[in-house]
Write a protein that holds these residues in place. Structure first.
Motif, PDB file in Angstrom:
ATOM      1  N   GLU A  90       0.824  -1.212   0.000  1.00 27.44           N
ATOM      2  CA  GLU A  90       0.000   0.000   0.000  1.00 27.44           C
ATOM      3  C   GLU A  90       0.858   1.262   0.000  1.00 27.44           C
ATOM      4  O   GLU A  90       0.551   2.226  -0.705  1.00 27.44           O
ATOM      5  CB  GLU A  90      -0.926   0.005   1.209  1.00 27.44           C
ATOM      6  N   ILE A  91       1.925   1.266   0.780  1.00 23.64           N
ATOM      7  CA  ILE A  91       2.787   2.457   0.871  1.00 23.64           C
ATOM      8  C   ILE A  91       3.453   2.746  -0.464  1.00 23.64           C
ATOM      9  O   ILE A  91       3.491   3.883  -0.925  1.00 23.64           O
ATOM     10  CB  ILE A  91       3.848   2.276   1.970  1.00 23.64           C
ATOM     11  N   LEU A  92       3.982   1.714  -1.109  1.00 22.50           N
ATOM     12  CA  LEU A  92       4.720   1.898  -2.357  1.00 22.50           C
ATOM     13  C   LEU A  92       3.833   1.835  -3.591  1.00 22.50           C
ATOM     14  O   LEU A  92       4.307   2.051  -4.705  1.00 22.50           O
ATOM     15  CB  LEU A  92       5.829   0.845  -2.464  1.00 22.50           C
ATOM     16  N   ALA A  93       2.546   1.515  -3.417  1.00 22.33           N
ATOM     17  CA  ALA A  93       1.581   1.397  -4.529  1.00 22.33           C
ATOM     18  C   ALA A  93       2.052   0.369  -5.562  1.00 22.33           C
ATOM     19  O   ALA A  93       2.024   0.592  -6.763  1.00 22.33           O
ATOM     20  CB  ALA A  93       1.350   2.755  -5.191  1.00 22.33           C
ATOM     21  N   LEU A  94       2.509  -0.783  -5.054  1.00 16.80           N
ATOM     22  CA  LEU A  94       2.944  -1.888  -5.906  1.00 16.80           C
ATOM     23  C   LEU A  94       2.106  -3.120  -5.582  1.00 16.80           C
ATOM     24  O   LEU A  94       1.648  -3.286  -4.450  1.00 16.80           O
ATOM     25  CB  LEU A  94       4.425  -2.204  -5.670  1.00 16.80           C
ATOM     26  N   PRO A  95       1.916  -4.022  -6.547  1.00 17.55           N
ATOM     27  CA  PRO A  95       1.103  -5.209  -6.275  1.00 17.55           C
ATOM     28  C   PRO A  95       1.848  -6.231  -5.421  1.00 17.55           C
ATOM     29  O   PRO A  95       3.083  -6.269  -5.406  1.00 17.55           O
ATOM     30  CB  PRO A  95       0.837  -5.776  -7.669  1.00 17.55           C
ATOM     31  N   GLN A  96       1.084  -7.059  -4.703  1.00 14.94           N
ATOM     32  CA  GLN A  96       1.668  -8.187  -3.987  1.00 14.94           C
ATOM     33  C   GLN A  96       1.705  -9.362  -4.951  1.00 14.94           C
ATOM     34  O   GLN A  96       0.703  -9.683  -5.603  1.00 14.94           O
ATOM     35  CB  GLN A  96       0.829  -8.542  -2.768  1.00 14.94           C
ATOM     36  N   LEU A  97       2.844 -10.011  -5.042  1.00 17.44           N
ATOM     37  CA  LEU A  97       3.023 -11.134  -5.960  1.00 17.44           C
ATOM     38  C   LEU A  97       3.072 -12.434  -5.182  1.00 17.44           C
ATOM     39  O   LEU A  97       3.627 -12.494  -4.092  1.00 17.44           O
ATOM     40  CB  LEU A  97       4.308 -10.955  -6.772  1.00 17.44           C
ATOM     41  N   ALA A  98       2.520 -13.483  -5.763  1.00 18.92           N
ATOM     42  CA  ALA A  98       2.531 -14.799  -5.125  1.00 18.92           C
ATOM     43  C   ALA A  98       3.753 -15.579  -5.589  1.00 18.92           C
ATOM     44  O   ALA A  98       4.047 -15.637  -6.785  1.00 18.92           O
ATOM     45  CB  ALA A  98       1.258 -15.562  -5.475  1.00 18.92           C
TER      46      ALA A  98
END
Length: 147
Positions: A90-98
Protein backbone atom coordinates in the motif's frame (compact mmCIF):
# COMPACT_ATOMS: atom_id res chain seq x y z
CA UNK A 1 12.41 7.72 4.23
CA UNK A 2 13.82 4.50 5.65
CA UNK A 3 17.54 3.73 5.72
CA UNK A 4 19.01 0.30 6.48
CA UNK A 5 21.84 -2.08 5.59
CA UNK A 6 21.29 -5.30 3.62
CA UNK A 7 23.53 -8.12 2.51
CA UNK A 8 25.02 -8.01 -0.98
CA UNK A 9 27.26 -10.80 -2.23
CA UNK A 10 28.96 -8.63 -4.86
CA UNK A 11 29.70 -5.60 -2.67
CA UNK A 12 32.87 -5.08 -0.67
CA UNK A 13 32.27 -6.30 2.86
CA UNK A 14 29.06 -7.99 1.71
CA UNK A 15 26.87 -5.04 2.77
CA UNK A 16 25.02 -2.29 0.91
CA UNK A 17 23.16 0.72 2.34
CA UNK A 18 19.58 1.23 1.16
CA UNK A 19 17.51 4.41 1.39
CA UNK A 20 13.83 3.79 0.67
CA UNK A 21 11.49 6.68 -0.19
CA UNK A 22 7.97 6.64 -1.63
CA UNK A 23 9.17 7.65 -5.12
CA UNK A 24 12.68 6.20 -5.30
CA UNK A 25 15.15 3.72 -3.87
CA UNK A 26 18.82 4.63 -3.46
CA UNK A 27 21.48 1.91 -3.13
CA UNK A 28 24.98 2.75 -1.86
CA UNK A 29 27.68 0.10 -2.24
CA UNK A 30 31.33 -0.37 -3.13
CA UNK A 31 32.51 -3.00 -5.60
CA UNK A 32 36.28 -3.63 -5.79
CA UNK A 33 36.97 -0.28 -4.13
CA UNK A 34 34.71 1.72 -6.47
CA UNK A 35 31.90 3.46 -4.62
CA UNK A 36 28.61 3.71 -6.44
CA UNK A 37 25.14 5.06 -5.86
CA UNK A 38 22.19 3.64 -7.78
CA UNK A 39 18.87 5.49 -7.92
CA UNK A 40 15.84 3.45 -9.01
CA UNK A 41 12.27 4.71 -9.24
CA UNK A 42 9.78 2.68 -7.20
CA UNK A 43 7.57 2.36 -10.29
CA UNK A 44 10.31 0.26 -11.96
CA UNK A 45 9.93 -2.48 -9.34
CA UNK A 46 7.58 -5.37 -10.17
CA UNK A 47 6.00 -5.73 -6.73
CA UNK A 48 6.31 -7.06 -3.18
CA UNK A 49 6.70 -10.81 -2.63
CA UNK A 50 7.63 -13.39 0.00
CA UNK A 51 10.62 -15.71 -0.49
CA UNK A 52 11.95 -18.54 1.64
CA UNK A 53 15.56 -18.06 2.73
CA UNK A 54 17.97 -19.83 5.08
CA UNK A 55 17.13 -17.30 7.83
CA UNK A 56 13.37 -17.69 7.42
CA UNK A 57 10.82 -15.95 5.26
CA UNK A 58 11.91 -12.72 3.58
CA UNK A 59 9.67 -9.96 2.28
CA UNK A 60 11.33 -8.70 -0.90
CA UNK A 61 10.82 -5.68 -3.15
CA UNK A 62 11.21 -7.45 -6.49
CA UNK A 63 12.95 -5.97 -9.56
CA UNK A 64 13.54 -7.44 -13.02
CA UNK A 65 17.27 -7.31 -12.28
CA UNK A 66 17.86 -9.78 -9.40
CA UNK A 67 20.79 -7.73 -8.05
CA UNK A 68 18.39 -4.80 -7.42
CA UNK A 69 15.88 -6.85 -5.38
CA UNK A 70 15.63 -5.41 -1.86
CA UNK A 71 14.83 -7.42 1.30
CA UNK A 72 12.35 -5.45 3.39
CA UNK A 73 11.84 -7.91 6.28
CA UNK A 74 13.27 -11.27 7.38
CA UNK A 75 11.21 -13.20 9.92
CA UNK A 76 10.05 -16.67 10.91
CA UNK A 77 6.44 -15.59 11.51
CA UNK A 78 4.25 -15.98 8.39
CA UNK A 79 1.52 -13.74 9.81
CA UNK A 80 3.91 -10.89 10.45
CA UNK A 81 5.30 -11.28 6.94
CA UNK A 82 1.78 -11.12 5.41
CA UNK A 83 0.83 -7.99 7.37
CA UNK A 84 4.11 -6.27 6.49
CA UNK A 85 3.68 -7.25 2.83
CA UNK A 86 0.23 -5.66 2.73
CA UNK A 87 1.56 -2.50 4.38
CA UNK A 88 4.55 -2.13 2.05
CA UNK A 89 2.35 -2.84 -0.97
CA UNK A 90 0.00 0.00 0.00
CA UNK A 91 2.79 2.46 0.87
CA UNK A 92 4.72 1.90 -2.36
CA UNK A 93 1.58 1.40 -4.53
CA UNK A 94 2.94 -1.89 -5.91
CA UNK A 95 1.10 -5.21 -6.27
CA UNK A 96 1.67 -8.19 -3.99
CA UNK A 97 3.02 -11.13 -5.96
CA UNK A 98 2.53 -14.80 -5.13
CA UNK A 99 5.63 -17.05 -4.95
CA UNK A 100 7.98 -14.36 -6.30
CA UNK A 101 6.58 -14.55 -9.80
CA UNK A 102 4.55 -12.13 -11.79
CA UNK A 103 1.58 -12.95 -13.95
CA UNK A 104 2.51 -14.29 -17.37
CA UNK A 105 2.30 -11.90 -20.27
CA UNK A 106 -0.87 -12.18 -22.33
CA UNK A 107 -0.60 -14.28 -25.48
CA UNK A 108 -0.14 -12.45 -28.72
CA UNK A 109 -2.90 -12.65 -31.26
CA UNK A 110 -2.05 -14.65 -34.35
CA UNK A 111 -3.99 -12.51 -36.78
CA UNK A 112 -2.45 -9.09 -36.38
CA UNK A 113 -2.55 -6.24 -38.86
CA UNK A 114 1.15 -6.41 -39.70
CA UNK A 115 1.07 -10.01 -40.90
CA UNK A 116 -0.26 -8.99 -44.36
CA UNK A 117 2.52 -6.50 -45.01
CA UNK A 118 5.81 -7.04 -46.78
CA UNK A 119 8.73 -8.13 -44.64
CA UNK A 120 11.32 -5.56 -43.60
CA UNK A 121 13.87 -7.10 -45.94
CA UNK A 122 11.58 -6.63 -48.91
CA UNK A 123 10.61 -3.13 -47.81
CA UNK A 124 14.25 -2.05 -48.21
CA UNK A 125 14.26 -3.23 -51.82
CA UNK A 126 12.42 -1.49 -54.59
CA UNK A 127 9.87 -3.45 -56.49
CA UNK A 128 10.80 -4.66 -60.00
CA UNK A 129 8.86 -2.12 -62.07
CA UNK A 130 10.68 0.82 -60.49
CA UNK A 131 14.23 -0.44 -61.16
CA UNK A 132 14.31 0.34 -64.91
CA UNK A 133 11.28 2.24 -66.01
CA UNK A 134 11.25 2.12 -69.82
CA UNK A 135 9.70 5.10 -71.56
CA UNK A 136 6.93 3.81 -73.80
CA UNK A 137 5.12 6.22 -76.07
CA UNK A 138 1.99 5.00 -77.80
CA UNK A 139 -0.13 6.68 -80.41
CA UNK A 140 2.61 9.13 -81.49
CA UNK A 141 4.82 9.31 -84.54
CA UNK A 142 8.44 8.56 -83.92
CA UNK A 143 10.98 11.08 -85.20
CA UNK A 144 14.50 9.85 -85.74
CA UNK A 145 17.27 12.27 -86.69
CA UNK A 146 20.21 10.79 -88.56
CA UNK A 147 23.46 12.48 -89.44
Amino acid sequence: PVSFAASDSRADGGIRQIELHRERVTLHRAVRGMKMTINVRVSEFIGVTVRDTADGRALVLLHRDPSLAIPLLVTEDAGECAVAGQTWSEILALPQLADGTRDPAPRRRRSNTISGRRSTFLMRRRSGDLLNPAAVYRGEREIIARD
